[in-house]
Design a protein around this motif. Structure first.
Motif, PDB file in Angstrom:
ATOM      1  N   ASP A 204       0.801  -1.206   0.000  1.00  0.00           N
ATOM      2  CA  ASP A 204       0.000   0.000   0.000  1.00  0.00           C
ATOM      3  C   ASP A 204       0.844   1.272   0.000  1.00  0.00           C
ATOM      4  OD1 ASP A 204      -2.211  -1.639   0.232  1.00  0.00           O
ATOM      5  OD2 ASP A 204      -2.449  -1.334   2.358  1.00  0.00           O
ATOM      6  N   ASP A 205       2.156   1.130  -0.023  1.00  0.00           N
ATOM      7  CA  ASP A 205       3.036   2.291   0.192  1.00  0.00           C
ATOM      8  C   ASP A 205       2.693   3.502  -0.689  1.00  0.00           C
ATOM      9  OD1 ASP A 205       5.640   3.404   1.329  1.00  0.00           O
ATOM     10  OD2 ASP A 205       6.010   3.516  -0.822  1.00  0.00           O
ATOM     11  N   THR A 206       2.599   3.291  -2.010  1.00  0.00           N
ATOM     12  CA  THR A 206       2.343   4.433  -2.904  1.00  0.00           C
ATOM     13  C   THR A 206       0.985   5.051  -2.604  1.00  0.00           C
ATOM     14  OG1 THR A 206       3.584   3.243  -4.605  1.00  0.00           O
ATOM     15  CG2 THR A 206       2.344   5.171  -5.324  1.00  0.00           C
ATOM     16  N   TRP A 207      -0.010   4.191  -2.355  1.00  0.00           N
ATOM     17  CA  TRP A 207      -1.368   4.691  -2.102  1.00  0.00           C
ATOM     18  C   TRP A 207      -1.430   5.532  -0.837  1.00  0.00           C
ATOM     19  CZ3 TRP A 207      -5.195   4.750  -5.524  1.00  0.00           C
ATOM     20  CH2 TRP A 207      -5.100   3.894  -6.622  1.00  0.00           C
ATOM     21  N   THR A 208      -0.725   5.084   0.197  1.00  0.00           N
ATOM     22  CA  THR A 208      -0.738   5.825   1.466  1.00  0.00           C
ATOM     23  C   THR A 208      -0.134   7.210   1.260  1.00  0.00           C
ATOM     24  OG1 THR A 208      -0.478   3.729   2.596  1.00  0.00           O
ATOM     25  CG2 THR A 208      -0.020   5.697   3.895  1.00  0.00           C
ATOM     26  N   LYS A 209       1.017   7.241   0.569  1.00  0.00           N
ATOM     27  CA  LYS A 209       1.678   8.531   0.337  1.00  0.00           C
ATOM     28  C   LYS A 209       0.789   9.447  -0.504  1.00  0.00           C
ATOM     29  CE  LYS A 209       6.434   6.898   0.506  1.00  0.00           C
ATOM     30  NZ  LYS A 209       7.366   6.058  -0.239  1.00  0.00           N
ATOM     31  N   MET A 210       0.229   8.904  -1.568  1.00  0.00           N
ATOM     32  CA  MET A 210      -0.580   9.714  -2.488  1.00  0.00           C
ATOM     33  C   MET A 210      -1.819  10.258  -1.787  1.00  0.00           C
ATOM     34  SD  MET A 210      -2.171   8.540  -6.132  1.00  0.00           S
ATOM     35  CE  MET A 210      -2.201   6.846  -5.615  1.00  0.00           C
ATOM     36  N   LYS A 211      -2.492   9.383  -1.022  1.00  0.00           N
ATOM     37  CA  LYS A 211      -3.691   9.807  -0.287  1.00  0.00           C
ATOM     38  C   LYS A 211      -3.336  10.947   0.679  1.00  0.00           C
ATOM     39  CE  LYS A 211      -5.664   6.284   1.754  1.00  0.00           C
ATOM     40  NZ  LYS A 211      -6.867   6.746   2.442  1.00  0.00           N
ATOM     41  N   SER A 212      -2.248  10.791   1.406  1.00  0.00           N
ATOM     42  CA  SER A 212      -1.860  11.817   2.387  1.00  0.00           C
ATOM     43  C   SER A 212      -1.558  13.125   1.685  1.00  0.00           C
ATOM     44  CB  SER A 212      -0.622  11.381   3.170  1.00  0.00           C
ATOM     45  OG  SER A 212      -0.889  10.179   3.815  1.00  0.00           O
ATOM     46  N   LEU A 213      -0.822  13.061   0.574  1.00  0.00           N
ATOM     47  CA  LEU A 213      -0.489  14.295  -0.151  1.00  0.00           C
ATOM     48  C   LEU A 213      -1.749  14.989  -0.650  1.00  0.00           C
ATOM     49  CD1 LEU A 213       2.580  13.026  -2.222  1.00  0.00           C
ATOM     50  CD2 LEU A 213       2.641  14.757  -0.407  1.00  0.00           C
ATOM     51  N   LEU A 214      -2.661  14.219  -1.232  1.00  0.00           N
ATOM     52  CA  LEU A 214      -3.875  14.824  -1.800  1.00  0.00           C
ATOM     53  C   LEU A 214      -4.814  15.322  -0.706  1.00  0.00           C
ATOM     54  CD1 LEU A 214      -4.525  12.313  -4.720  1.00  0.00           C
ATOM     55  CD2 LEU A 214      -3.757  14.681  -4.947  1.00  0.00           C
ATOM     56  N   GLU A 215      -4.956  14.527   0.347  1.00  0.00           N
ATOM     57  CA  GLU A 215      -5.889  14.921   1.413  1.00  0.00           C
ATOM     58  C   GLU A 215      -5.393  16.159   2.160  1.00  0.00           C
ATOM     59  OE1 GLU A 215      -7.832  10.475   1.902  1.00  0.00           O
ATOM     60  OE2 GLU A 215      -6.551  11.191   3.513  1.00  0.00           O
ATOM     61  N   ASN A 216      -4.093  16.390   2.105  1.00  0.00           N
ATOM     62  CA  ASN A 216      -3.532  17.573   2.765  1.00  0.00           C
ATOM     63  C   ASN A 216      -3.200  18.700   1.789  1.00  0.00           C
ATOM     64  OD1 ASN A 216      -3.320  16.838   5.706  1.00  0.00           O
ATOM     65  ND2 ASN A 216      -2.365  15.064   4.753  1.00  0.00           N
ATOM     66  N   ASN A 217      -3.775  18.600   0.589  1.00  0.00           N
ATOM     67  CA  ASN A 217      -3.566  19.641  -0.440  1.00  0.00           C
ATOM     68  C   ASN A 217      -2.095  19.927  -0.726  1.00  0.00           C
ATOM     69  OD1 ASN A 217      -6.277  20.196  -1.014  1.00  0.00           O
ATOM     70  ND2 ASN A 217      -6.432  21.321   0.923  1.00  0.00           N
ATOM     71  N   LYS A 218      -1.292  18.879  -0.754  1.00  0.00           N
ATOM     72  CA  LYS A 218       0.143  19.073  -1.001  1.00  0.00           C
ATOM     73  C   LYS A 218       0.536  18.685  -2.430  1.00  0.00           C
ATOM     74  CE  LYS A 218       1.364  20.760   2.909  1.00  0.00           C
ATOM     75  NZ  LYS A 218       0.818  20.134   4.033  1.00  0.00           N
ATOM     76  N   LEU A 219      -0.441  18.248  -3.212  1.00  0.00           N
ATOM     77  CA  LEU A 219      -0.120  17.823  -4.579  1.00  0.00           C
ATOM     78  C   LEU A 219      -1.174  18.415  -5.503  1.00  0.00           C
ATOM     79  CD1 LEU A 219       1.626  16.091  -6.415  1.00  0.00           C
ATOM     80  CD2 LEU A 219       0.308  14.095  -5.746  1.00  0.00           C
ATOM     81  N   ASN A 220      -0.730  19.317  -6.381  1.00  0.00           N
ATOM     82  CA  ASN A 220      -1.683  20.017  -7.240  1.00  0.00           C
ATOM     83  C   ASN A 220      -1.659  19.429  -8.651  1.00  0.00           C
ATOM     84  OD1 ASN A 220      -3.408  21.761  -8.385  1.00  0.00           O
ATOM     85  ND2 ASN A 220      -2.048  23.528  -8.328  1.00  0.00           N
ATOM     86  N   VAL A 221      -2.693  18.695  -8.994  1.00  0.00           N
ATOM     87  CA  VAL A 221      -2.696  17.971 -10.272  1.00  0.00           C
ATOM     88  C   VAL A 221      -3.912  18.298 -11.145  1.00  0.00           C
ATOM     89  CG1 VAL A 221      -1.317  15.999  -9.507  1.00  0.00           C
ATOM     90  CG2 VAL A 221      -3.781  15.995  -9.107  1.00  0.00           C
ATOM     91  N   ILE A 222      -4.783  19.157 -10.655  1.00  0.00           N
ATOM     92  CA  ILE A 222      -6.061  19.382 -11.340  1.00  0.00           C
ATOM     93  C   ILE A 222      -5.867  19.878 -12.781  1.00  0.00           C
ATOM     94  CG2 ILE A 222      -6.521  21.778 -10.572  1.00  0.00           C
ATOM     95  CD1 ILE A 222      -9.132  19.036 -10.361  1.00  0.00           C
ATOM     96  N   GLU A 223      -4.752  20.604 -13.018  1.00  0.00           N
ATOM     97  CA  GLU A 223      -4.537  21.147 -14.371  1.00  0.00           C
ATOM     98  C   GLU A 223      -4.267  20.077 -15.429  1.00  0.00           C
ATOM     99  OE1 GLU A 223      -2.132  25.200 -13.690  1.00  0.00           O
ATOM    100  OE2 GLU A 223      -2.063  23.661 -12.151  1.00  0.00           O
ATOM    101  N   VAL A 224      -4.018  18.868 -14.977  1.00  0.00           N
ATOM    102  CA  VAL A 224      -3.804  17.779 -15.942  1.00  0.00           C
ATOM    103  C   VAL A 224      -5.125  17.413 -16.641  1.00  0.00           C
ATOM    104  CG1 VAL A 224      -2.977  15.389 -16.208  1.00  0.00           C
ATOM    105  CG2 VAL A 224      -1.840  16.921 -14.606  1.00  0.00           C
ATOM    106  N   VAL A 225      -6.236  17.749 -15.992  1.00  0.00           N
ATOM    107  CA  VAL A 225      -7.549  17.468 -16.600  1.00  0.00           C
ATOM    108  C   VAL A 225      -7.838  18.502 -17.677  1.00  0.00           C
ATOM    109  CG1 VAL A 225     -10.040  17.301 -16.187  1.00  0.00           C
ATOM    110  CG2 VAL A 225      -8.428  16.472 -14.457  1.00  0.00           C
ATOM    111  N   SER A 226      -8.086  18.032 -18.897  1.00  0.00           N
ATOM    112  CA  SER A 226      -8.389  18.973 -19.985  1.00  0.00           C
ATOM    113  C   SER A 226      -9.884  19.065 -20.267  1.00  0.00           C
ATOM    114  CB  SER A 226      -7.647  18.572 -21.258  1.00  0.00           C
ATOM    115  OG  SER A 226      -8.007  17.270 -21.649  1.00  0.00           O
ATOM    116  N   HIS A 227     -10.630  18.003 -20.039  1.00  0.00           N
ATOM    117  CA  HIS A 227     -12.064  17.999 -20.337  1.00  0.00           C
ATOM    118  C   HIS A 227     -12.809  17.138 -19.319  1.00  0.00           C
ATOM    119  CE1 HIS A 227     -10.033  18.502 -24.235  1.00  0.00           C
ATOM    120  NE2 HIS A 227     -11.095  19.159 -24.643  1.00  0.00           N
ATOM    121  N   GLU A 228     -14.086  17.479 -19.154  1.00  0.00           N
ATOM    122  CA  GLU A 228     -14.997  16.673 -18.332  1.00  0.00           C
ATOM    123  C   GLU A 228     -16.274  16.555 -19.152  1.00  0.00           C
ATOM    124  OE1 GLU A 228     -16.217  16.693 -13.607  1.00  0.00           O
ATOM    125  OE2 GLU A 228     -16.074  18.588 -14.671  1.00  0.00           O
TER     126      GLU A 228
END
Ligand SMILES: NC(=O)c1ccc[n+]([C@@H]2O[C@H](COP(=O)([O-])OP(=O)(O)OC[C@H]3O[C@@H](n4cnc5c(N)ncnc54)[C@H](O)[C@@H]3O)[C@@H](O)[C@H]2O)c1
Ligand SMILES: [Zn+2]
Ligand SMILES: [Zn+2]
Length: 349
Positions: free
Chosen positions: A300-324
């Motif tokens: 679970d290592d990667t998932w734990t790190k990723m969840k913590s970063l995202l839940e604490n607003n430490k990883l900004n990735v929203i701009e990767v989304v081009s369309h919805e």
């Protein structure tokens, strides 16, 4: 709660280009599975291959009448009787590498490269649908405050987080080859992880611009720039500490070994379709280059790190989304991606 046993899904029901939006049965779960109401789902390169029915797809042992898609988030609406850690009402994202739990890798904390691995949305029905089922061991509970677009992208974000975790980028110079979604997510994570200088390369100027927006300090286009010379100049002729390939371009990877510093690290995430000719004596042995392939996220290592970063607003990735867009507009979405006009496209069932 679920009023019918039918749902809409994008089904790969032909051995040629395309897929069909149609009504199919809602999946029936086993004792160790959960049923998820899909909130948002994202299109990945693998889905493009399946949609196009290219050579790779034809040889990939893809399930008959596959419900396509593997990147998504959603809410658990039903659980099997043996499910212990996931509850009805939980919001979850999916690990797409389904491990067997019995092989050598599974018993040695390497489930993500299980010898008998099945891929969700390739070998089992996926998530371009209103509901999807998955094994409890592949369901990760996430906070309700994570944006649905980000939730839908957590599987590929995990590739970036994994690459950066393996590379230890803090205070280092890094070249990311290829600025598709995987490269962009890698760059965003590198910025969070404190890379000193991030150089991105791509042959598309729009993708290079996006990489700058998301955190690259310098962007290079091998069609216009002498990448080897430029990287050496930017690193005092020492060479870069780290290269992460997310292009799968063999010529770009071979060039990379020329601007990697002695003792540097190369992480290969992109999937080249042809073989690479590398001068092992000069580029690897004398250089003491360390080369590592990565395939997916550590559980679970990667998932734990990723969840913590995202839940604490430490990883900004929203701009990767081009369309919805709605799931029903999947053909438009695939066309946009084929024309290179999108980055990450989110589909909403
Ligand atoms: N290892 C894993 O776990 C994993 C997971 C997901 C995807 N992948 C692979 O990672 C790669 C990237 O995925 P993606 O979804 O971002 O794909 P993508 O096709 O959107 O991105 C690849 C990018 O590389 C660029 N590129 C092509 N030639 C180049 C060159 N010579 N120099 C620099 N850039 C170049 C393209 O213009 C494109 O923007 C693919 O090969 C994919 O199969 C690997
Ligand atoms: Zn994917
Ligand atoms: Zn296994």
């Amino acid at each position: 709660m679920i009023k019918t046993n039918k749902m809409l899904a994008i089904v790969k029901d032909k051995k040629k280009v395309g897929a069909t939006l149609k009504e199919v049965d809602i999946p029936v779960i086993s004792v160790d599975e959960v049923l998820v109401k899909v909130e948002a789902t994202a299109i990945c390169g693998t889905d493009m291959h399946i949609y196009d029915w290219n050579q790779w797809a034809q040889n990939a042992n893809i399930k008959e009448d596959l419900v396509m898609g593997h990147e998504f988030c959603g809410q658990v609406v039903e659980i099997g009787e043996d499910v212990k850690h996931v509850k009805i009402g939980d919001r979850v994202v999916a690990e797409t590498h389904i491990p067997c739990a019995t092989c050598y890798q599974c018993k040695h904390d390497l489930q993500h490269i299980c010898a008998n691995m099945k891929i969700f949305g390739v070998h089992t029905d996926g998530c371009f649908s209103e509901y999807a089922k998955l094994p409890e061991k592949c369901a990760y509970v996430i906070d309700k405050k994570i944006d649905r677009k980000v939730g839908a992208m957590m599987e590929p974000i995990g590739v970036g987080v994994r690459a950066i975790s393996e590379a230890e980028v803090f205070g280092k110079n890094l070249v990311v080859i290829g600025c598709g979604p995987i490269g962009l997510l890698t760059i965003a994570t590198a910025k969070t992880a404190g890379a000193a200088k991030i150089i991105s390369t791509d042959i598309s100027s729009s993708r290079l611009n996006l990489s700058k927006q998301i955190g690259a300090d310098i962007t290079l286009n091998p069609l216009k720039d002498d990448v080897i010379k430029y990287v050496l100049n930017e690193t005092n002729q020492v060479g870069t500490d780290i290269i992460i390939d997310s292009s799968g371009s063999v010529p770009a990877i071979i060039d990379g070994f020329k601007y990697l510093r002695k003792g540097g690290v190369v992480i290969l995430a992109g999937l080249p379709s042809e073989k690479a000719e590398i001068d092992l004596s000069v580029d690897v042995v004398f250089k003491e280059a360390r080369i590592m392939g990565i395939h997916g996220r550590r559980m679970d290592d990667t998932w734990t790190k990723m969840k913590s970063l995202l839940e604490n607003n430490k990883l900004n990735v929203i701009e990767v989304v081009s369309h919805e867009m709605p799931l029903s507009e999947f053909e438009t979405a695939f066309d946009l991606l084929k024309k290179g006009e999108g980055s990450k496209i989110i589909l909403l069932p």
